[in-house]
Design an enzyme around this catalytic site. Sequence first.
Site, mmCIF file in Angstrom:
data_model
loop_
_atom_site.group_PDB
_atom_site.id
_atom_site.type_symbol
_atom_site.label_atom_id
_atom_site.label_comp_id
_atom_site.label_asym_id
_atom_site.label_seq_id
_atom_site.Cartn_x
_atom_site.Cartn_y
_atom_site.Cartn_z
ATOM 1 N N GLU A 1 101.379 16.666 -72.616
ATOM 2 C CA GLU A 1 100.336 17.583 -73.064
ATOM 3 C C GLU A 1 99.448 16.929 -74.119
ATOM 4 O OE1 GLU A 1 101.471 21.921 -72.940
ATOM 5 O OE2 GLU A 1 100.948 21.757 -75.057
ATOM 6 N N GLU B 1 97.210 14.533 -72.445
ATOM 7 C CA GLU B 1 96.164 15.280 -71.728
ATOM 8 C C GLU B 1 95.095 15.764 -72.706
ATOM 9 O OE1 GLU B 1 97.703 18.675 -69.631
ATOM 10 O OE2 GLU B 1 95.815 19.055 -68.595
ATOM 11 N N CYS C 1 103.470 26.238 -72.008
ATOM 12 C CA CYS C 1 104.941 26.240 -72.058
ATOM 13 C C CYS C 1 105.530 27.597 -71.744
ATOM 14 C CB CYS C 1 105.431 25.856 -73.452
ATOM 15 S SG CYS C 1 104.831 24.271 -73.969
ATOM 16 N N SER D 1 96.646 23.471 -70.080
ATOM 17 C CA SER D 1 97.234 22.175 -69.765
ATOM 18 C C SER D 1 97.975 22.283 -68.442
ATOM 19 C CB SER D 1 98.209 21.775 -70.872
ATOM 20 O OG SER D 1 99.068 20.765 -70.416
ATOM 21 N N LYS E 1 111.630 33.191 -68.186
ATOM 22 C CA LYS E 1 112.149 31.916 -67.681
ATOM 23 C C LYS E 1 112.928 32.118 -66.381
ATOM 24 C CE LYS E 1 110.525 29.007 -70.698
ATOM 25 N NZ LYS E 1 109.618 27.932 -70.284
ATOM 26 N N GLU F 1 110.225 32.187 -63.977
ATOM 27 C CA GLU F 1 109.597 30.866 -63.859
ATOM 28 C C GLU F 1 110.400 29.949 -62.931
ATOM 29 O OE1 GLU F 1 109.717 28.093 -67.205
ATOM 30 O OE2 GLU F 1 107.599 27.664 -66.910
ATOM 31 N N GLU G 1 106.705 26.734 -56.472
ATOM 32 C CA GLU G 1 106.236 25.358 -56.702
ATOM 33 C C GLU G 1 107.242 24.539 -57.517
ATOM 34 O OE1 GLU G 1 104.852 28.136 -57.905
ATOM 35 O OE2 GLU G 1 103.920 27.841 -59.873
ATOM 36 N N CYS H 1 109.110 32.152 -79.350
ATOM 37 C CA CYS H 1 110.372 32.274 -78.600
ATOM 38 C C CYS H 1 111.505 32.842 -79.445
ATOM 39 C CB CYS H 1 110.780 30.929 -78.040
ATOM 40 S SG CYS H 1 109.429 30.075 -77.214
#
Lengths: 591, 165
Positions: A285, A288, A311, A331, A370, A373, A378, A515
């Site tokens: 990141e 980037e 994230c 990102s 999560k 996720e 993908e 978090c």
Amino acid sequence: MMNTIQLKIDNKELEVPKGTTILDAAKRNGIHIPTLCHMKLHDMNIENKPGGCRVCVVDVKGRRNLAPACVTEAENGMEIDTHSMRVINARRTLTELIISDHPFECLTCAKSGNCELQQLAHDMGIREIHFEGDKSTYRKDTSPAIIRDPDKCIMCRRCEMMCNKIQTVGVLSAINRGFMAVVSPPFEENLDHSVCTYCGQCVAVCPTGALTEVDHTPAVIRALSDPTKTVIVQTAPAVRAALGEEFGLEPGTLVTGKMAAALRRLGFHFVFDTDFAADLTIMEEGTELLDRLQRHLNGDQTVKLPILTSCCPAWVKFFEHQFPTMIDIPSSAKSPQQMFGAIAKTYFAQKQNINRNDLVVVSIMPCLAKKYECSREEFSHDGNPDVDFALSTRELAALIKLANIDFHALPDEDFDHPLGESTGAGVIFGTTGGVIEAAVRTAYELQTGKTLQRINFEELRGMEGIRDATIDFDGLPIRIGIAHGLGNARQLLEDIKSGKSHYHAIEIMSCPGGCIGGGGQPYHHSNSEILKARQKALYSEDEAKTLRKSHENPYIIKLYEEFLGKPMSHKAHQLLHTGYFDRSTTFVEED
Amino acid sequence: MPKIKLSEYATTTIKEVCASFNHNEGELINVLHQVQHKLGYLPAEVQELVAIELNIPVAKVYGVVTFYSFFTMLPQGENPISVCMGTACYVRGAEQVLDEFRRQLKIDVGETSADGKFSLNALRCVGACGLAPVVMVGDRVHGRVSPSDVKKILAECKDGCLTHN
């Protein structure tokens, strides 16, 4: 003084600021009036007080009716009795009435032991329900992360407040009226048909078992007892600052070493750290960011700035639904959980000579999103997911208890190598401001070629919902924005969209506090001090580390040397980067 | 996400109504009132567009639609029949009147007859308690209705009575 008033609560003379509710006035002075629907996170602008449950009623001298303490302002000269016979009778009757329309499933309920209704019934000494009649029943709804059991909904509407006011997601609303009233997604559809981000803040505040997480522990136990599988685990930064609470330790107690020991005793073959992947995230990141910045400075008009962190899976789903025209701004770096999974099932599997199908990756997360996720298509390879199961901090505590492990007696142990080594930069990923601070530490040194004189960026820390700071990159001012809570994120995004704000980089976390306040953490029961203590703990673990910059992590350096090449290389792109999808409602006008 | 399908007429109507209230979310009830008046009912797609136009979550719109018994998500019959079940009407026998409508129309409260001619609803006080029990057919008010009047009321409806007896 003009700004204070005097009153008497339970014969105690008190002085409180004008505008204080009876509930707060009592609380400040050590008198604990029971509540149920009311919820307040002090200093965080989060409050729910519909005044609906009436459990907090008190006797105000001279008033005909009992007054709900949570919504009644204390007045000068008031004389209040919080436990008169009349109050106790009313409170008990109200509690009994609520329970009379609640399933008697306490023994098997996921929320047992953490349920505020159960606690209230206990505190009120309810032994019998005098009211018999119908119970309102609804369909159960299971999504990839959250289970809704509306039979257990008591209409406190805390979830609705979090979903609409704080997160501005707008999935949950009270529907119907009277006996059949309940909180539901629109048209009583399932959560997975809605714009729900699975941030889990509804679960974090639900007083009962109406909203709980999908339990992955049985699947993990199954994997651990399968001799053909190698089972490895990664632990997110925020977990170590909260897990101890489940075992009666003070909020903010770091249990990193005991946690690693407990995981080893549970039978995980390798105990690794998501913090390692957080360092890896910073490499990708950060690179980037510098790449986009360099192109921007070179006059490339096509480059998208600000770069937004990616994230947080709830945040990702939020912008996919709500800001589909901006999906090329965040990102492309995967989250640490998914980077870990991708590296574990390639680099690590090859090193160990294990087929990826025989390698089970479990993650311990402070988060419910999560779970969603790791189920995204993908993030799997020929049907085999990079991360197989995501357990919440609460689920890990349950597993440890199930395995008869005396948590307090555990020694402090280290993580395994190579995916367990991390820097202080990875640790602070768990709090608002931490990801961008970690990125700044690395980006600064990569950009300027100089060594940072100070590693702590106090200007990026705090609990304010939206913060900004300008960091001097050796003459180049880098403007940084930070938002936590999706409502705050929405505001930042609207400002970018309208061209009002000009940041280079923005960190966004969906949960208030980041978090550490995730939907999978031990229940905070409306105590914001707990969140602050967890935040402090993460910064202290960072301070205690020898290495505090992601690019100095020797195992990250080795990973690039042996496997990835360099940040944003072709291989890094394949394994560590992703794309986003337009999930907006398509509006079709037809004749 | 499901695709929204609306006729051009419905789309224009909703947009016009919302615009006439300056897209003010505080006017949600009034907006729904007018939209239902113009379109007959408030199916999910209509609520989605109202939510978009007022910039509020559709969950909130649905919450309001399900809270007020006046709003309906089902198409109404050509002759919408509403039996008042307010206190005054109830004590003077509105329930028996409602039962008679159910029996003759062979539909339940909240339903529409298969041919689309009649729909049946119960509502709260229409403010004509002196005439209790009250039945409304469209805008027309029938007062002091007894179960034996039901047949006549249905027959009076322009397209005739469905029960054929």
